[in-house]
Design a protein around this motif. Structure first.
Motif, PDB file in Angstrom:
ATOM      1  N   ALA A 127       0.829  -1.206   0.000  1.00 27.08           N
ATOM      2  CA  ALA A 127       0.000   0.000   0.000  1.00 27.08           C
ATOM      3  C   ALA A 127       0.864   1.257   0.000  1.00 27.08           C
ATOM      4  CB  ALA A 127      -0.930  -0.016   1.210  1.00 27.08           C
ATOM      5  N   ARG A 128       1.924   1.242   0.787  1.00 27.47           N
ATOM      6  CA  ARG A 128       2.812   2.406   0.841  1.00 27.47           C
ATOM      7  C   ARG A 128       3.682   2.496  -0.400  1.00 27.47           C
ATOM      8  NH1 ARG A 128       7.989   2.915   1.963  1.00 27.47           N
ATOM      9  NH2 ARG A 128       8.171   0.760   2.712  1.00 27.47           N
ATOM     10  N   ARG A 129       4.288   1.379  -0.786  1.00 30.13           N
ATOM     11  CA  ARG A 129       5.271   1.365  -1.864  1.00 30.13           C
ATOM     12  C   ARG A 129       4.638   1.449  -3.253  1.00 30.13           C
ATOM     13  NH1 ARG A 129       7.761  -4.316  -2.489  1.00 30.13           N
ATOM     14  NH2 ARG A 129       5.719  -4.547  -3.506  1.00 30.13           N
ATOM     15  N   ASP A 130       3.577   0.684  -3.469  1.00 29.92           N
ATOM     16  CA  ASP A 130       3.012   0.551  -4.817  1.00 29.92           C
ATOM     17  C   ASP A 130       1.802   1.452  -5.055  1.00 29.92           C
ATOM     18  OD1 ASP A 130       4.922  -1.443  -5.030  1.00 29.92           O
ATOM     19  OD2 ASP A 130       3.496  -3.055  -4.624  1.00 29.92           O
ATOM     20  N   SER A 131       0.987   1.654  -4.013  1.00 30.05           N
ATOM     21  CA  SER A 131      -0.228   2.451  -4.177  1.00 30.05           C
ATOM     22  C   SER A 131      -0.047   3.900  -3.759  1.00 30.05           C
ATOM     23  CB  SER A 131      -1.388   1.828  -3.376  1.00 30.05           C
ATOM     24  OG  SER A 131      -1.649   0.500  -3.800  1.00 30.05           O
ATOM     25  N   ASP A 138       6.917   2.204   9.739  1.00 26.61           N
ATOM     26  CA  ASP A 138       7.261   1.507  10.974  1.00 26.61           C
ATOM     27  C   ASP A 138       6.213   0.472  11.375  1.00 26.61           C
ATOM     28  OD1 ASP A 138       5.279   3.272  11.716  1.00 26.61           O
ATOM     29  OD2 ASP A 138       6.345   4.117  13.432  1.00 26.61           O
ATOM     30  N   ILE A 139       4.999   0.543  10.790  1.00 22.74           N
ATOM     31  CA  ILE A 139       3.975  -0.443  11.126  1.00 22.74           C
ATOM     32  C   ILE A 139       4.351  -1.803  10.555  1.00 22.74           C
ATOM     33  CG2 ILE A 139       1.543  -1.072  10.906  1.00 22.74           C
ATOM     34  CD1 ILE A 139       0.891   1.897  10.698  1.00 22.74           C
ATOM     35  N   HIS A 140       4.577  -1.876   9.241  1.00 26.99           N
ATOM     36  CA  HIS A 140       4.932  -3.181   8.668  1.00 26.99           C
ATOM     37  C   HIS A 140       6.337  -3.588   9.100  1.00 26.99           C
ATOM     38  CE1 HIS A 140       6.969  -1.037   5.247  1.00 26.99           C
ATOM     39  NE2 HIS A 140       7.754  -2.090   5.311  1.00 26.99           N
ATOM     40  N   SER A 141       7.197  -2.628   9.384  1.00 31.07           N
ATOM     41  CA  SER A 141       8.535  -2.971   9.867  1.00 31.07           C
ATOM     42  C   SER A 141       8.481  -3.644  11.233  1.00 31.07           C
ATOM     43  CB  SER A 141       9.410  -1.715   9.929  1.00 31.07           C
ATOM     44  OG  SER A 141       9.621  -1.170   8.647  1.00 31.07           O
ATOM     45  N   ALA A 142       7.575  -3.173  12.094  1.00 35.21           N
ATOM     46  CA  ALA A 142       7.433  -3.784  13.420  1.00 35.21           C
ATOM     47  C   ALA A 142       6.887  -5.212  13.310  1.00 35.21           C
ATOM     48  CB  ALA A 142       6.508  -2.934  14.284  1.00 35.21           C
ATOM     49  N   ILE A 143       5.921  -5.422  12.430  1.00 37.81           N
ATOM     50  CA  ILE A 143       5.396  -6.773  12.221  1.00 37.81           C
ATOM     51  C   ILE A 143       6.502  -7.680  11.697  1.00 37.81           C
ATOM     52  CG2 ILE A 143       3.672  -8.168  11.010  1.00 37.81           C
ATOM     53  CD1 ILE A 143       2.036  -5.546  10.658  1.00 37.81           C
ATOM     54  N   LEU A 192       9.437  -8.233   2.102  1.00 43.54           N
ATOM     55  CA  LEU A 192       9.505  -7.637   3.433  1.00 43.54           C
ATOM     56  C   LEU A 192      10.950  -7.628   3.936  1.00 43.54           C
ATOM     57  CD1 LEU A 192       6.308  -9.218   4.972  1.00 43.54           C
ATOM     58  CD2 LEU A 192       6.699  -6.761   4.666  1.00 43.54           C
ATOM     59  N   GLY A 193      11.664  -8.735   3.713  1.00 45.06           N
ATOM     60  CA  GLY A 193      13.053  -8.789   4.145  1.00 45.06           C
ATOM     61  C   GLY A 193      13.922  -7.768   3.430  1.00 45.06           C
ATOM     62  N   THR A 194      13.700  -7.605   2.133  1.00 54.63           N
ATOM     63  CA  THR A 194      14.462  -6.633   1.357  1.00 54.63           C
ATOM     64  C   THR A 194      14.145  -5.212   1.791  1.00 54.63           C
ATOM     65  OG1 THR A 194      14.571  -8.118  -0.546  1.00 54.63           O
ATOM     66  CG2 THR A 194      14.922  -5.773  -0.968  1.00 54.63           C
ATOM     67  N   ASP A 195      12.866  -4.924   2.005  1.00 57.99           N
ATOM     68  CA  ASP A 195      12.457  -3.570   2.376  1.00 57.99           C
ATOM     69  C   ASP A 195      13.011  -3.168   3.734  1.00 57.99           C
ATOM     70  OD1 ASP A 195      10.426  -1.216   1.857  1.00 57.99           O
ATOM     71  OD2 ASP A 195      10.093  -1.857   3.931  1.00 57.99           O
ATOM     72  N   THR A 196      13.030  -4.096   4.678  1.00 57.63           N
ATOM     73  CA  THR A 196      13.461  -3.769   6.039  1.00 57.63           C
ATOM     74  C   THR A 196      14.937  -4.065   6.279  1.00 57.63           C
ATOM     75  OG1 THR A 196      12.836  -5.976   6.844  1.00 57.63           O
ATOM     76  CG2 THR A 196      11.151  -4.235   6.940  1.00 57.63           C
TER      77      THR A 196
END
Length: 346
Positions: A127-131, A138-143, A192-196
């Motif tokens: 949603a953040r990156r593509d949309s 920090d929300i998806h990073s925390a998950i 997710l691993g690449t992004d964080t």
């Protein structure tokens, strides 16, 4: 954790005549509108009618991803708001796996289910990156950090390799780890691993694909299995079988661009429709013998995706049926759109 009723999945349903392949995404958007009318409450709660109207983290994660894929920001925000208000009751960033009407999160339902958390984090990233939607990183990073810290475990056969546990509370010792192979979604783990910058998730994706290839070599893609220092053994607390959980294995691999993977080839051969009935084999016993078939369109869509055949967005026969195959049909249509190897022709 048993998530869904066995009886709710065996019903048979006629298929509509296939329309031309949807390359624009309009068919998927139309299907999403119908899907959310049937399964999404106005406040953002995804309902599983076959299980007395409960909600589970898997459904919330799936719906977030589908809303993002369909460009429906309003629904996305309502789903995420309900999830935060009702499932984020743990001390970490992971969700409680089940919410029951009139009871909320009860007993051990506070345990997480890793696939739900994985899909929620992936949907938030997309949603953040593509949309370009206003989602804080920090929300998806925390998950992602809590999946990495609590839901990965060394393989007892090779300590440097990481297994994706089905829950932070699932069985895991130096000698034995409970594994649900259908939770392995390589694309989500890698992105997710690449992004964080968390390479542990990328390693888990790589090793997960290795485990799926090893299991395919046995001729059975199980719902649950134990990984032990001696190899694969019957799962603790579950029957050894290949059924409704395992249907997601080829779906996630094809979505990850692994349409030539051994597990996809095995699934394609084992799910192959029985013509002229069109039913696919959706469950096999410990010895690989067929134990259940169904012609529900959602299960047939997974079979078509595994065979790299065109997958149409679901229509009324699928979306008016049970929650789980309808969700699989939506996911298979999105996967087909996003995998160039199996995407509909333009």
């Amino acid at each position: 954790m048993q998530r869904r009723s066995f009886l709710g999945m065996l019903g048979l349903m006629s298929l509509s005549v296939a329309a031309p392949a949807d390359s624009s995404g309009a068919g998927l958007v139309a299907a999403w509108r119908r899907w959310k009318t049937r399964f999404l409450e106005p406040e953002g709660r995804v309902v599983d009618p076959e299980q007395a109207g409960i909600s589970h983290s898997e459904g919330q994660g799936y719906a977030l991803l589908l809303a993002q894929g369909a460009g429906d920001r309003d629904a996305f925000e309502r789903i995420e708001a309900w999830t935060r208000a009702h499932l984020l009751i743990r001390e970490d960033a992971l969700m409680a796996w089940r919410w029951t009407p009139g009871g909320g999160v009860m007993g051990e339902d506070w345990h997480n289910a890793t696939d739900g958390d994985l899909f929620r984090a992936w949907a938030l990233l997309r949603a953040r990156r593509d949309s370009g939607w206003p989602v804080e990183q920090d929300i998806h990073s925390a998950i992602t950090a809590d999946i990495s810290g609590s839901c990965l475990w060394p393989d007892p056969r090779a300590g440097a390799e990481l297994l994706l546990r089905p829950s932070a509370e699932a069985l895991a010792t130096e000698e034995r780890v409970l594994l649900n192979p259908s939770y392995i979604m390589p694309r989500a783990l890698r992105e997710l691993g690449t992004d964080t910058g968390d390479t542990r998730l990328v390693r888990a994706a790589d090793h997960g694909e290795t485990c799926l290839a090893e299991l395919a070599a046995t001729g059975l893609l199980p719902d649950w299995i134990d990984v032990t220092a001696r190899g694969y053994e019957s799962p603790t607390g579950h029957d050894l079988r290949s059924a409704y959980d395992a249907l997601r294995i080829p779906l996630y691999l094809v979505w990850s661009g692994r349409d030539a993977h051994a597990a996809v080839r095995l699934a394609a051969s084992q799910l192959a429709p029985d013509e002229p009935s069109g039913a696919v084999t959706v469950a096999r016993g410990e010895a690989g013998e067929p134990t259940a078939t169904s012609d529900l369109p959602g299960y047939r869509a997974v079979a078509r995706l595994a065979a790299c055949s065109p997958v149409e967005p679901p229509g009324a026969p699928s979306l008016d049926g049970p929650y789980y195959p309808a969700a699989l049909h939506m996911l298979a249509a999105l996967a087909a759109r996003e995998n160039s190897a199996c995407a509909p022709p333009k």
